[in-house]
Scaffold this motif. Structure first.
Motif, short mmCIF file in Angstrom:
data_model
loop_
_atom_site.label_atom_id
_atom_site.label_comp_id
_atom_site.label_asym_id
_atom_site.label_seq_id
_atom_site.Cartn_x
_atom_site.Cartn_y
_atom_site.Cartn_z
N VAL A 1 0.84 -1.21 0.00
CA VAL A 1 0.00 0.00 0.00
C VAL A 1 0.87 1.25 0.00
O VAL A 1 0.55 2.25 -0.66
CB VAL A 1 -0.95 -0.01 1.21
N SER B 1 0.74 4.23 -2.71
CA SER B 1 0.49 5.64 -2.36
C SER B 1 1.62 6.56 -2.81
O SER B 1 1.46 7.77 -2.82
CB SER B 1 0.30 5.77 -0.84
N ARG C 1 -2.02 6.42 -7.40
CA ARG C 1 -1.66 7.09 -6.15
C ARG C 1 -2.90 7.63 -5.44
O ARG C 1 -3.06 7.46 -4.22
CB ARG C 1 -0.68 8.22 -6.43
N TRP C 2 -3.80 8.24 -6.19
CA TRP C 2 -5.03 8.77 -5.61
C TRP C 2 -5.91 7.66 -5.06
O TRP C 2 -6.50 7.79 -3.98
CB TRP C 2 -5.81 9.57 -6.67
N PHE D 1 -5.01 4.66 -3.85
CA PHE D 1 -4.46 4.15 -2.60
C PHE D 1 -4.60 5.17 -1.47
O PHE D 1 -4.90 4.80 -0.33
CB PHE D 1 -3.00 3.75 -2.78
N ASN D 2 -4.40 6.44 -1.78
CA ASN D 2 -4.53 7.47 -0.75
C ASN D 2 -5.96 7.59 -0.25
O ASN D 2 -6.19 7.84 0.94
CB ASN D 2 -4.05 8.82 -1.30
N VAL E 1 -6.61 4.59 2.07
CA VAL E 1 -5.97 4.83 3.36
C VAL E 1 -6.74 5.87 4.17
O VAL E 1 -6.93 5.71 5.39
CB VAL E 1 -4.50 5.27 3.16
N TRP E 2 -7.21 6.91 3.50
CA TRP E 2 -7.98 7.97 4.17
C TRP E 2 -9.26 7.42 4.77
O TRP E 2 -9.62 7.73 5.92
CB TRP E 2 -8.27 9.08 3.16
N CYS F 1 -3.12 -0.23 6.36
CA CYS F 1 -3.18 1.19 6.00
C CYS F 1 -2.37 2.06 6.97
O CYS F 1 -1.68 2.99 6.55
CB CYS F 1 -4.64 1.66 5.96
N SER G 1 1.27 1.41 6.28
CA SER G 1 1.71 1.99 5.01
C SER G 1 2.19 3.42 5.20
O SER G 1 3.17 3.83 4.56
CB SER G 1 0.57 1.95 3.98
N VAL G 2 1.52 4.16 6.06
CA VAL G 2 1.94 5.54 6.32
C VAL G 2 3.30 5.56 7.02
O VAL G 2 4.16 6.41 6.72
CB VAL G 2 0.88 6.27 7.18
N ARG H 1 5.91 4.63 4.41
CA ARG H 1 6.13 5.74 3.47
C ARG H 1 7.00 6.81 4.12
O ARG H 1 7.93 7.34 3.49
CB ARG H 1 4.79 6.32 3.03
#
Length: 222
Positions: A39, A43, A51-52, A54-55, A58-59, A106, A109-110, A113
Motif C-alpha cells: 500500500v 500511495s 496514487r489517488w 491508494f490514498n 488509506v484515508w 493502512c 503503510s503511512v 512511506r
C-alpha cells in the motif's frame, strides 16, 4: 471463597480466549506488514490515478473506527446474500483477521512511506552511480535505514493491535475479554476481568522488551 471447580473452569475458558487473541494478533501481523508495504508503494506511485486510489483507501480506513469496519466486513456479505464467513466461530475469527489486516496495513503503510521518504535521495543516487539496480538500492540502502526509523512508531501500532483484539467480541468472537465478561454476566464473577488485564500487560511487556532489543541491535546505523 473461590472453589477449585470454578477456578479450573475460569482458567480453561480464559486460556482458550487467550489463544484466540494471540491467533488474531499473529495472523493480523503476518498479513498486514507485507500488505502495508504494498500500500505504501501504491500511495507513492508515479501514476496519479493509482496514487489517488491508494490514498483514498488509506484515508477512508484511517478515518473510520475499526469497530465499524469489523461490523461491515462481517455482516455485509450476508446482507448481499453471500455469507462467505458462515455461522461458526472459525468464520468470525477469519472475518476479524481480514478487518484487522486491512486496517493495520493502512496504518503501517503511512509509517513505511515516512521511513522510505526520510532516507536522503543522495544515497539512492550514489547507489545508481555504483551501478546498483533499483531492487538492490531498496533492499541494501533504503530498507536497512528505513527499518531503524520505523521501529518506534511501528512498535506503537503493534502494541495497540494487542489491545484491539478485544474489539472482536462485538461479533461474538470468543476472545479473552469476551470470556471475562461472560463470567461476569452469567455468574457475577468480576475477578476474571482482572486476569485479562494481567494478560495484556504481560503481552505488551514482552513486546516492549523485544522492540527495545531490536532498537539496540539497529544502533549501528547511527
Amino acid at each position: 471463597m473461590i472453589d477449585f471447580s470454578t477456578l479450573a473452569s475460569v482458567s480453561i475458558a480464559l486460556s482458550k480466549g487467550m489463544g484466540v487473541a494471540i491467533e488474531i494478533f499473529f495472523f493480523t501481523l503476518l498479513f498486514s506488514l507485507p500488505l502495508g508495504l504494498l500500500v505504501a508503494f501504491g500511495s507513492m506511485s508515479k501514476c496519479t490515478p493509482v496514487r489517488w486510489l491508494f490514498n483514498v483507501v488509506v484515508w477512508v480506513i484511517r478515518g473510520t473506527p475499526l469497530m465499524l469496519q469489523l461490523l461491515i466486513i462481517f455482516f455485509m456479505p450476508g446482507l448481499l446474500q453471500c455469507n462467505i464467513w458462515g455461522q461458526g466461530e472459525h468464520g468470525r475469527i477469519i472475518a476479524t483477521i481480514v478487518a484487522f489486516t486491512i486496517n493495520y496495513a493502512c496504518y503501517f503503510s503511512v509509517i513505511y512511506r515516512g521511513g522510505i521518504q526520510s532516507v536522503p535521495s543522495g544515497q539512492r543516487e550514489a547507489g545508481e552511480v555504483l551501478g546498483m539496480t533499483k531492487q538492490q538500492i531498496f533492499f541494501k540502502i533504503t530498507m536497512l535505514q528505513m527499518m531503524k526509523r520505523i521501529i518506534p512508531p511501528m512498535s506503537n501500532e503493534i502494541i495497540t493491535l494487542v489491545k484491539d483484539t478485544s474489539l472482536a467480541r462485538v461479533i461474538s468472537v470468543y476472545e479473552l475479554t469476551f470470556t471475562g465478561f461472560s463470567f461476569m454476566k452469567s455468574q457475577g464473577l468480576v475477578w476474571p476481568l482482572f486476569y485479562t488485564g494481567v494478560f495484556y500487560l504481560l503481552f505488551v511487556g514482552v513486546l516492549t522488551i523485544l522492540f527495545n532489543y531490536i532498537e539496540r541491535r539497529l544502533n549501528y546505523f547511527k
